[in-house]
Design an enzyme around this catalytic site. Sequence first.
Site, short mmCIF file in Angstrom:
data_model
loop_
_atom_site.label_atom_id
_atom_site.label_comp_id
_atom_site.label_asym_id
_atom_site.label_seq_id
_atom_site.Cartn_x
_atom_site.Cartn_y
_atom_site.Cartn_z
N GLU A 480 -9.50 -4.97 7.78
CA GLU A 480 -10.01 -5.52 9.01
C GLU A 480 -10.18 -7.05 9.34
O GLU A 480 -10.86 -7.37 10.16
CB GLU A 480 -11.46 -4.61 9.65
N GLU A 546 -8.41 4.07 10.41
CA GLU A 546 -9.90 4.55 10.19
C GLU A 546 -10.26 5.33 11.41
O GLU A 546 -10.45 4.92 12.37
CB GLU A 546 -11.02 3.30 9.95
#
Length: 878
Positions: A480, A546
């Site tokens: 991320e 995710e």
Amino acid sequence: MTNLRTLLLSVVCLWTINANAQRYELRDDWKCIPASKMKDSGTVISAPDFVLNGWQPAVVPGTVLTTMLENKQVPDPFWGMNNKQIPDIFHTGRAYYTYWFVKDFEEKVGPGQEAWLHLRGVNYSCDVFLNGKKLNTKLHSGMFLRQTYNITGQLRKQGKNRLAVIVYPPDQVGNPNGGQGGDGTIARNVAHQYVAGWDWIQPVRDRNTGIWDKVTIEKTGKVNIKNPHVVTVVPGKRIPGSDQQPATIKVTAELENAGAIPQRGILQYTLDGNKVTRELTIQPHSTVEVKLPDLSLKNPKLWWPNGYGPQDLYDLKMQFTQAGKVSDTETLHVGVREIQAEWNTTTRSKQISVNGQKVFIKGGNWIISDAMLRFSDERYNAEVRFHRDMNLNLLRIWGGALTERPEFYEACDRYGILVMQDFWGSGDCNGRWIDPAKADDQWTRRKYPDDHNLFLESAADQIKMIRNFPSLAIWCGGNEITLPVDIMTPLRDSILPALDGTRWFVDYSNSDDMSFNALGGNGDGPYGIQPLTRFWNYRTWPFNSEIGSVGVGDHHSLERFLPETNRIAPEYSAETRREKVDSVWQYHKYIGYDGSIEPYGKATDMRDFGKKAQLVNFDQYRALMEGFSAHMWDWYTGVIIWKTQNPWTSLRGQMYDYYLDPNACLYGLHSGSEPLHVMYNPADTAVAIVNNTFKHQYDLMLVINAIDMKGNIKNLTQVFVEIGPSTTRKIIDINREIREMAQKEGMFLSLRLLNLDRKPVSDNLYWLPDAAGKYSGLQTMPDSKATATARIVSSGKVAVTLQNPANAPLAFFNRIALVDPSTKKRILPVFYDDNYVSVLPGESKTVLLEYSAQKGLAPVVSVEGWNLPEKLITIEDK
């Protein structure tokens, strides 16, 4: 297509112990002591005659904490609140967990031989001594940087040798203040970040200080083969199982001459009966990279991801010989395949192809096998096999943990699981967001780690270690967030092209280069319980890195780490829409089921909660994968579940618990991820088929049956269907038929695809709620009349058959387990070809299970269903 980026990918290999036993591990009989108790230097301690008074047994590979646990100096941090009783390094200071480790061993070299010491992983810094001499010229640092020393001159000619290593904890241990990665400063090291705590784990108190990976001795001649590299080129679009056009095998290796004179010889390898050679001379005390001639491999057996074809592997034997004598040998396993990554303009995301065939990614996020780094080949095999059994085809190695060990990739090679490997960074610690829990501001955290050169050196080393595995498919900069520019740029533009050059590098896990949402930008999630219709109707990120939900096990699982006084079910309040949760459940990071248990009836106790949670688990993950598959190549090119396993006794995001006991999440995925699958859309009541294979499927009979709570069956339709490769197809809408039947107390919906032999190729059962959204019929369902038998198929394999008589209720959601008859505890791990199975009236179903048979243990089978009290079944001989 625009932004087309096709990257071919390579192959294969696993280093193995040479057949002539020239490499072995220093594993047993290590000793250790806190460094604070020793005033002597490493040169003194490493002398073989130095007496080790007060030293204790040590676990190597392992950590200080695993050693303390083995010596019963700390309680099991995976049980209850025990972790709170262990002193944290932030409060004790680094010296508390600074330790000496010592190993005595016998070894000597003969004429013309060289001996090498390999340390594959030390966390975090160390000095290494052998027989009174220091081997490293400066302090070695970095969790992900291997060490190799030529110890030929340090070995004694007679008697034992002594290796002594002093290991220092990470330079920055971090404050475990409850933030993701604690206060974030753990990321100033080139190491894993989760050890300061995360939303799925409590802090690891020693931050995993220790010799955490293998220590080996290798013996060679004067020339040592290092870092062999095998690349396979598989052009064109290939079909599994057919005759293949040739593939090209490209091989290089580094050769080190440890001697004082030039060494002339032949570097060669053999593969599938083909021998490739090159004659050369290596100058004294030098290392050269050697390129061997390309091999055109005729009609190769190709390696395919799980569900698409076999995982064929070739043995490659590489040797350096001099006048007919072998100086060194390396044995590799080669998987012949090529991977491409290109931009799909319809979905606006990357699309992965293998051997020219596009593959819909069905993946899981992998953290680490064990939070305290207690790795084993057997555990790796079990965990990766579970993912194969879920019908997944990719694992993403999350950036807050490790570069995984070679043994993990070997298991992925074996089971056909592609791997997306993150490097070591996270948005949480490395500054993507404002976070009051962090010690430093975002500008400072964006510069983590402190030593950028060490990061790059470690990355290059780890790339060499794992680049040859066919399962490795994607490199990823970080979780991320991008790595600092002066790390990412040389890694992407120089190091990876030079050392690999075959894999797609995505700059971070939810990058626009991976996926771009129609509304703009990328992301991940959602997380937690979702209405089943949302998985079908809500368009999330087109290659979602995710997305996930719950994962609580049943009472057997919960009892393994919850003290008896804390075995209390969460209690949901409809008024506050919150759950009242026990403190130990909270400590183990329980994620709420919200009101999803209530439609099955309020949980009466922990056992009842665990039983009902499995219904939710199964439904959540089946619907997740079905919803994504329904929009394959239209909305999505892939999905990666957050997350599929836990390295600690956590109460969220897991398909099996830490002790390798599967829950119903695994079998919900097993169903929803079938390569050929029939499925029901709860949003529009349509029945669809997804074909996740490369074959056109003909002459399939679709049979749709409705079953009430008493077992009465009504055939809604049956029709022959066909479906093309890598396709989803809507077949029929059954809204009117099921609305009336389900209104009062709910119903069962059976969907089957039968082949021309009338055998099911996909068998899917749904339980539908009543008009109020409750499962009222399940709560008053008649007892099952099913019987069970078990027989031995072969050593370690058992077949369990459930037989449901005609005119009986459906035998619903039966959990099969293998049990120790004396303790009534489950034997773990056990692998089932299916579980949580249901049997229609007048039918039978056989489940095959496999386990490691133990001498003197005659297990029994446990069968327990929603409407069947637990029965223990004796296993009959075949």
